[in-house]
Design an enzyme around this catalytic site. Structure first.
Site, PDB file in Angstrom:
ATOM      1  N   TYR A  66      25.205  30.088  61.604  1.00  0.00           N
ATOM      2  CA  TYR A  66      26.271  29.529  60.762  1.00  0.00           C
ATOM      3  C   TYR A  66      25.693  28.988  59.459  1.00  0.00           C
ATOM      4  O   TYR A  66      26.294  29.145  58.396  1.00  0.00           O
ATOM      5  CB  TYR A  66      27.019  28.411  61.497  1.00  0.00           C
ATOM      6  N   PHE A 107      51.845  45.939  41.842  1.00  0.00           N
ATOM      7  CA  PHE A 107      51.442  47.342  42.027  1.00  0.00           C
ATOM      8  C   PHE A 107      51.023  47.652  43.460  1.00  0.00           C
ATOM      9  O   PHE A 107      51.130  48.786  43.907  1.00  0.00           O
ATOM     10  CB  PHE A 107      50.309  47.717  41.054  1.00  0.00           C
ATOM     11  N   LYS A 139      31.465  47.320  44.532  1.00  0.00           N
ATOM     12  CA  LYS A 139      31.292  48.464  43.634  1.00  0.00           C
ATOM     13  C   LYS A 139      29.797  48.787  43.499  1.00  0.00           C
ATOM     14  O   LYS A 139      29.252  49.534  44.305  1.00  0.00           O
ATOM     15  CB  LYS A 139      31.911  48.164  42.264  1.00  0.00           C
ATOM     16  N   ARG A 186      47.455  52.865  36.698  1.00  0.00           N
ATOM     17  CA  ARG A 186      46.915  51.748  35.929  1.00  0.00           C
ATOM     18  C   ARG A 186      47.661  51.711  34.608  1.00  0.00           C
ATOM     19  O   ARG A 186      47.202  52.184  33.591  1.00  0.00           O
ATOM     20  CB  ARG A 186      45.406  51.892  35.684  1.00  0.00           C
ATOM     21  N   ASP A 203      32.176  39.101  34.126  1.00  0.00           N
ATOM     22  CA  ASP A 203      32.599  39.817  35.318  1.00  0.00           C
ATOM     23  C   ASP A 203      31.582  40.952  35.437  1.00  0.00           C
ATOM     24  O   ASP A 203      31.658  41.953  34.738  1.00  0.00           O
ATOM     25  CB  ASP A 203      34.021  40.350  35.176  1.00  0.00           C
ATOM     26  N   PHE A 233      41.615  42.073  33.977  1.00  0.00           N
ATOM     27  CA  PHE A 233      41.712  42.787  35.238  1.00  0.00           C
ATOM     28  C   PHE A 233      42.720  42.015  36.084  1.00  0.00           C
ATOM     29  O   PHE A 233      42.850  40.799  35.960  1.00  0.00           O
ATOM     30  CB  PHE A 233      40.368  42.936  35.959  1.00  0.00           C
ATOM     31  N   THR A 234      43.438  42.730  36.952  1.00  0.00           N
ATOM     32  CA  THR A 234      44.587  42.151  37.651  1.00  0.00           C
ATOM     33  C   THR A 234      44.242  40.848  38.395  1.00  0.00           C
ATOM     34  O   THR A 234      44.865  39.811  38.162  1.00  0.00           O
ATOM     35  CB  THR A 234      45.155  43.176  38.640  1.00  0.00           C
TER      36      THR A 234
HETATM   37  N1  F0G Z   1      36.764  42.450  38.720  1.00  0.00           N
HETATM   38  C1  F0G Z   1      36.871  43.776  38.498  1.00  0.00           C
HETATM   39  C2  F0G Z   1      36.454  44.330  37.192  1.00  0.00           C
HETATM   40  C3  F0G Z   1      37.365  44.625  39.499  1.00  0.00           C
HETATM   41  O1  F0G Z   1      37.462  45.926  39.262  1.00  0.00           O
HETATM   42  C4  F0G Z   1      37.744  44.064  40.749  1.00  0.00           C
HETATM   43  C5  F0G Z   1      38.290  44.899  41.799  1.00  0.00           C
HETATM   44  C6  F0G Z   1      37.615  42.686  40.928  1.00  0.00           C
HETATM   45  C7  F0G Z   1      37.112  41.909  39.901  1.00  0.00           C
HETATM   46  C8  F0G Z   1      38.020  42.021  42.220  1.00  0.00           C
HETATM   47  O2  F0G Z   1      37.106  42.295  43.196  1.00  0.00           O
HETATM   48  O3  F0G Z   1      38.381  43.639  44.892  1.00  0.00           O
HETATM   49  O4  F0G Z   1      36.189  42.552  45.433  1.00  0.00           O
HETATM   50  O5  F0G Z   1      38.220  41.178  45.127  1.00  0.00           O
HETATM   51  N2  F0G Z   1      38.664  46.062  41.616  1.00  0.00           N
HETATM   52  C9  F0G Z   1      39.186  46.993  42.587  1.00  0.00           C
HETATM   53  C10 F0G Z   1      39.632  48.250  41.902  1.00  0.00           C
HETATM   54  C11 F0G Z   1      40.225  46.431  43.477  1.00  0.00           C
HETATM   55  O6  F0G Z   1      40.143  49.131  42.613  1.00  0.00           O
HETATM   56  O7  F0G Z   1      39.453  48.395  40.705  1.00  0.00           O
HETATM   57  P1  F0G Z   1      37.509  42.427  44.756  1.00  0.00           P
END
Ligand code: F0G
Length: 469
Positions: free
Chosen positions: A84, A461, A270, A394, A227, A136-137
């Site tokens: 832990y 989305f 990624k 997108r 990021d 980014f979303t």
């Molecule tokens: N920042 C970027 C640039 C991303 O592309 C993503 C995720 C995140 C943050 C969030 O990270 O998914 O590990 O919580 N992108 C995915 C995509 C979902 O399909 O582009 P996460």
């Protein structure tokens, strides 16, 4: 600077494409019948996020968490220390971050948005502004949940899918200057720079630009938070095309990039070639303390942050592996190969081809569908129906509604993302995808627009449903 046009137009040779690995284990995939595909996309409300994975043949929904791990990473899983507290795998992760990115402190999280959540809580006060090259979303959602507003300050070239600038992710300093002048220094929480800008088409930021942003912000005392999710792929582009950087060591470039910032949020799903994981890394003790005290509330103890010990081991190994220039060369070339095949067939895509995906330009692909009928959503659904290939919208659906007026926002870019998982598909898979897209393009007049019939309140989305018009 190396012209990005040459890179896209010159033939991609096998010495570029050849993978520095071979396949040890295979996962069967199956093309569903045309009838099943038609039913599946209808059942999914014409939203590719709602398709069942079994109904998908080639899955280009995302490059996130979809990588094939190496034998070294799989071996690492067996060395999981599931204590832990004080897991040795955390130590390995911390060391990998120190070596590769140069940050001293690491706070693990379950994935990237966990890191974004904690950083936003620590750094953003209600009413503050976060300029970012491009939203980014999830990154924007966490800034908004903390009471802030994210403002795009990306170079204009990024909004033009035909502009072949080699660093379309760059921050526009004049735009940044205007945002600071308009709101005042105290209302800027930090400047957020995404390396390899996902929503712009996987477009890189140059080291020169990031250094210029850091210089510019210094007198204001405003920090940069990266990021760094696709920073290794960004570093590869710098190594490929930036003056003075050609051929440099990827990890050295990464450390130079990170040195411009106080901290980063990192989705390991990624460039770290794993299925789950993320972290915050920083040299700033105050940020570290803040995130470390929140991580225990929202993610888990500060030496696992929502990941199993074995997952941290895979991230630690993957972070190093993902900087191998030979691997990155094959990876980027595979994406470029798909883009080049489409360009040569006259299909409108975002140029130059970026790091993780080929983006179809739905506005030029389907000029007969008005923006209010979501052409990118319609194209992603049509591509699935003709081929079993799953892509992602997108555009306006992802962008969402204006926070103040509640109206739909129609961003300049209305795209379909063909996202290539790392080390997963072969060149014949890419040929299959290219043939399918070209077929859609030849029959584009038959593709109809969509009406949204269900809209969830946040990140719509993922779960929105549609009907053909
Ligand atoms: N920042 C970027 C640039 C991303 O592309 C993503 C995720 C995140 C943050 C969030 O990270 O998914 O590990 O919580 N992108 C995915 C995509 C979902 O399909 O582009 P996460």
């Amino acid at each position: 600077m190396q012209d990005a046009r040459d890179l896209v137009e010159s033939d991609i040779g096998t010495e570029q494409l050849v993978e520095p690995y071979k396949i040890k284990m295979v996962e069967p995939i199956r093309l569903p019948s045309a009838e099943r595909r038609r039913a599946a996309i209808r059942e999914a409300g014409y939203n590719t996020f709602l398709l069942q994975s079994e109904d998908v043949f080639i899955d280009l929904l995302t490059d996130s968490g979809t990588s094939a791990m190496s034998e070294d990473q799989w071996a690492g899983l067996m060395l999981g220390d599931e204590a832990y507290a004080g897991s040795k795998n955390f130590k390995h992760l911390e060391q990998a971050v120190r070596d590769v990115l140069g940050y001293r402190y690491v706070v693990p999280t379950h994935q990237g948005r966990g890191a974004e959540h904690l950083l936003a809580r620590v750094l953003v006060r209600p009413g503050q502004i976060v300029p970012r090259n491009m939203y980014f979303t999830t990154s924007r959602a966490h800034v908004e949940l903390a009471g802030g507003t994210m403002v795009d300050v990306i170079a204009d070239e990024a909004h033009d899918p035909t502009n072949r600038h080699p660093f379309k992710g760059n921050v526009d300093l004049a735009k940044l200057d205007r945002v600071i002048a308009e709101h005042g220094r105290d209302r800027i929480a930090f400047v957020n720079v995404e390396l390899d800008v996902n929503m712009a088409g996987g477009q890189p930021v140059s080291l020169q630009n990031l250094r210029a942003v850091a210089e510019f912000l210094k007198p204001h005392g405003i920090p940069i938070v990266l990021d760094a999710t696709r920073s290794s792929e960004n570093a590869y582009f710098i190594r490929e095309r930036e003056d003075g950087q050609v051929g440099r060591d990827i990890q050295a470039i990464l450390r130079d990039l990170c040195a411009c910032s106080v901290a980063c949020a990192y989705s390991a799903k990624k460039d770290c070639l794993v299925n789950i994981g993320g972290f915050i890394a920083t040299n700033d003790e105050r940020i570290y303390e803040g995130c470390r005290s929140l991580v225990v509330v929202y993610e888990g103890l500060h030496t696992y942050g929502g990941m199993a010990g074995r997952d941290m081991e895979a991230v630690a190994r993957g972070l190093r592996e993902g900087t191998d220039p030979d691997y990155l060369r094959a990876r980027i070339s595979q994406v470029r190969y798909l883009g080049q095949r489409l360009l040569r067939a006259g299909v409108p895509i975002v140029e130059p081809v970026g790091g993780h995906a080929v983006f179809l330009d739905a506005v030029r692909f389907l000029p007969h569908i008005p923006r209010e009928q979501f052409p990118a959503q319609a194209l992603a659904a049509a591509l699935y129906e003709v081929s079993g290939v799953r892509a992602m919208e997108r555009g306006a659906v992802s962008k969402g509604r204006d926070k103040v007026t509640g109206e739909n926002v129609f961003p300049k870019l209305e795209l379909v993302r063909l996202t290539i998982p790392r080390r997963v598909y072969t060149q014949s898979h890419m040929d299959f995808v290219a043939d399918a897209v070209v077929r859609c393009y030849q029959n584009r007049d038959n593709i109809r627009g969509l009406r949204m019939v269900y809209e969830p309140p946040a990140l719509r989305f993922f779960q929105a449903r549609f009907e053909p018009i």
